[in-house]
Design a protein around this motif. Structure first.
Motif, PDB file in Angstrom:
ATOM      1  N   HIS A 449      43.369  48.137  42.566  1.00  0.00           N
ATOM      2  CA  HIS A 449      41.920  47.972  42.720  1.00  0.00           C
ATOM      3  C   HIS A 449      41.283  49.119  43.504  1.00  0.00           C
ATOM      4  O   HIS A 449      40.044  49.176  43.616  1.00  0.00           O
ATOM      5  CB  HIS A 449      41.594  46.612  43.355  1.00  0.00           C
ATOM      6  N   HIS A 450      42.100  50.050  44.055  1.00  0.00           N
ATOM      7  CA  HIS A 450      41.563  51.285  44.649  1.00  0.00           C
ATOM      8  C   HIS A 450      42.138  52.518  43.953  1.00  0.00           C
ATOM      9  O   HIS A 450      42.223  53.600  44.549  1.00  0.00           O
ATOM     10  CB  HIS A 450      41.873  51.325  46.145  1.00  0.00           C
ATOM     11  N   ASP A 451      42.570  52.348  42.689  1.00  0.00           N
ATOM     12  CA  ASP A 451      43.061  53.450  41.843  1.00  0.00           C
ATOM     13  C   ASP A 451      44.283  54.155  42.432  1.00  0.00           C
ATOM     14  O   ASP A 451      44.503  55.345  42.187  1.00  0.00           O
ATOM     15  CB  ASP A 451      41.945  54.482  41.598  1.00  0.00           C
ATOM     16  N   SER A 460      42.757  44.181  35.901  1.00  0.00           N
ATOM     17  CA  SER A 460      42.661  45.143  36.997  1.00  0.00           C
ATOM     18  C   SER A 460      41.280  45.772  37.057  1.00  0.00           C
ATOM     19  O   SER A 460      40.713  45.987  38.144  1.00  0.00           O
ATOM     20  CB  SER A 460      43.731  46.224  36.817  1.00  0.00           C
ATOM     21  N   GLN A 464      38.575  45.463  40.251  1.00  0.00           N
ATOM     22  CA  GLN A 464      37.981  46.639  40.886  1.00  0.00           C
ATOM     23  C   GLN A 464      36.454  46.566  40.857  1.00  0.00           C
ATOM     24  O   GLN A 464      35.781  46.848  41.856  1.00  0.00           O
ATOM     25  CB  GLN A 464      38.463  47.901  40.170  1.00  0.00           C
TER      26      GLN A 464
END
Length: 563
Positions: A449-451, A460, A464
């Motif tokens: 969710h923060h790449d 996913s 995000q």
């Protein structure tokens, strides 16, 4: 009648017996008179009279008995007659009742048959009427078809004439085309096949360019439409969520009933306050602020333990180092139970099943953590609702909607880890989820969710987006209040300064700007242009997290009064 015959026979036999007895007596007397001279004739007559008298008595008695027997017989006969008459009447009445019942049943059946026949007759009548209507309609259609056929026949004749004329013109054109082609070949020094090939090449190049332009245009439209749908889904998701925000600080205040208690809390040479700070890990600030003690710590759980411990110590009145340690240890145990209860309550409210006990405890710990001033549990709950709503807006299955809600709740569990780690909270949360054998889609959504890792499923992307919506939208996280108010005011001022705008209102914590315009001054087309113009002015002149929806509303109201 069956008693009469024996009675008559008895009477006859009695008379015969009496007769023979009297005759025998007479013969005996005669014989005695003949054999005995001493018997006188008077005695014989006396005996005959006596015998006669006896016989009359016997006959009278027999007649009396016969009369009595006959009377009894008559009475019995009368009773028998009455019984037979009554039996006959009862039998007749029974036959009569049965006959009436049969007649009644036949009458009911007859009525039912009559009603059925009447209904059938009405149905046949309705069918006949419908048939007549259909027949009339068919006749009309036939008449219309005949007219249409005549019209088509006339049109065919006309078309045949036009075709003949067109064929004649085509022959003329062919002749002219041959002449024109010959003239072109003579002028251009090219044969017909060479000219055709060159023309086809020109057409192919032109068509290729047009196809490329069309493809690029379609791709642009597809991207624009996809972006529009995505914004629509996100906006609908946000509008369906009503969240209450709790701003957490690094300090808590503890109210006192009296300032006299401050001395007890400090203790002799400050030993009580040092014991409290050592046991809880928080700093206690006791200053001139009336009836207030400030508890300072970066850890909200420690602050809550310190607050509850102070409350118990003040209520109990016994404040000394040994008592402080006892109360703090007891509050810590109760705090752990409270954390688990908060986690269970949250899981039940979100209708999430099968969550391991350790993950439930992590969820409870979120209540006492904050991220940029936003309470972590409220943020996770809001993200869970947003994920479920967005998944539903995208038409996903019920199973995936539940997985989206589960991932939304657990996406920040790495922030409440029991131990320090060098990993980011997303990767550490993914490790915790893997340890407890969560669904692979949930694990990837937590970690990506923060790449920080590659996303391998649509869930996913949803996590995000919803995490950004909950954390980055206006008003969600800590802002300076004056700056927030000024930004809302500036939004409305940008809209109101445009001509034709009657009023403007910033809604949903500044996420939406509703602009009311004068219907006489602003047309529908101008309203769309005004909405775009205001949105561009906001983009150029303001800084804000997320996005702001500009809605221009044009209403025409006609008001009159009846007097």
């Amino acid at each position: 009648m069956e008693f009469i015959l024996p009675l008559i026979i008895g009477l006859v036999i009695g008379a015969i017996v009496v007769y023979f007895v009297s005759a025998g007596q007479r013969k005996a007397l005669v014989a005695d008179g003949q054999t005995k001279d001493t018997t006188t004739k008077a005695q014989a007559e006396s005996m005959i009279a006596e015998a006669k008298l006896k016989s009359e008595k016997t006959i009278a008695a027999a007649e009396l008995k016969a009369e009595k027997t006959f009377s009894e017989f008559k009475d019995k006969q009368e009773v028998f007659k009455k019984e037979k008459i009554k039996e006959s009447r009862d039998k007749f009445q029974r036959f009569k009742d049965e006959f009436k019942q049969e007649k009644a049943e036949e009458l009911v059946e007859l009525k039912e048959k009559r009603q059925s026949l009447r209904e059938e007759a009405e149905s046949m009548k309705a069918e006949r009427a419908g048939f007549n209507t259909e027949r009339d309609e068919i006749n009309k259609q036939q008449k219309s078809l005949l007219q249409e056929e005549q019209r088509l026949t006339q049109r065919n004749k006309k078309l045949d004439e036009e075709i003949a004329t067109a064929q004649q013109k085509q022959d003329e054109l062919d002749t002219q085309h041959e002449k024109f082609s010959s003239e072109l070949e003579r002028i251009s020094n090219l044969t017909a096949d060479e000219a055709k090939a060159r023309l086809l090449e020109d057409v192919r190049q032109k068509t290729t360019n047009e196809a490329l332009n069309l493809k690029r245009h379609l791709l642009e439209e597809a991207h624009a439409e996809a972006a529009k749908d995505a914004r629509k889904i996100i906006i609908n998701t946000i509008q369906r969520i009503g969240a209450a925000e709790t701003i957490e600080n690094t300090v808590s205040t503890f109210a006192l009933d009296s300032d006299n208690v401050k001395g007890q809390i400090i203790g002799r040479e400050g030993r009580n306050i040092r014991a409290i700070e050592t046991a809880t890990g928080c700093e206690l600030v006791v200053d001139d602020t009336p009836e207030t003690i400030v508890i300072s710590s970066f850890d909200p759980i420690r602050r809550e333990i310190a607050r509850l411990s102070l409350k118990r110590l003040v209520t109990d009145g016994r404040i000394h180092p040994a008592r402080v340690e006892e109360v703090v240890n007891k509050v810590k145990k109760e705090m752990n139970n409270q954390i688990v209860e908060i986690g269970k309550k949250t899981v039940v409210e979100l209708d999430i099943h099968g969550l391991p006990q350790d993950l439930v405890r992590y969820v409870g710990r979120m209540r006492f953590r904050s991220s940029y001033g936003q309470n972590l549990l409220r943020h996770s709950i809001e993200t869970a609702h947003l994920c479920a709503t967005m998944a539903a807006e995208m038409g996903m299955s019920k199973k995936n909607i539940k997985l989206a809600k589960r991932a939304g709740l657990l996406h920040d569990i790495g922030k409440v880890a029991d131990e320090d780690t060098e990993l980011s909270h997303a990767l550490y949360g993914m490790q915790i989820a893997e340890k407890h054998k969560e669904n692979p889609m949930v694990i990837n959504a937590i970690g990506a969710h923060h790449d920080e890792i590659e996303m391998n499923n649509i869930l996913s992307h949803i996590i995000q987006a919803c995490d950004a919506i909950s954390g980055a939208r206006p008003g969600a996280r800590r802002e300076v209040l004056d700056g927030y108010i000024n930004r809302i005011k500036e939004l409305e001022e940008i809209a109101v300064k445009n001509p034709g705008v009657a009023s403007a209102f910033a809604m949903q914590a500044g996420r939406e700007l509703r602009v009311m315009v004068e219907a006489d001054e602003v047309s529908d087309q101008h309203a769309e242009e005004l909405s775009f113009k205001i949105s561009q002015e906001i983009q150029e002149s303001m800084q804000y997290p997320g996005q702001i929806k500009v809605m221009v509303i044009r209403e025409k109201r006609a008001v009159n009064f009846a007097r």
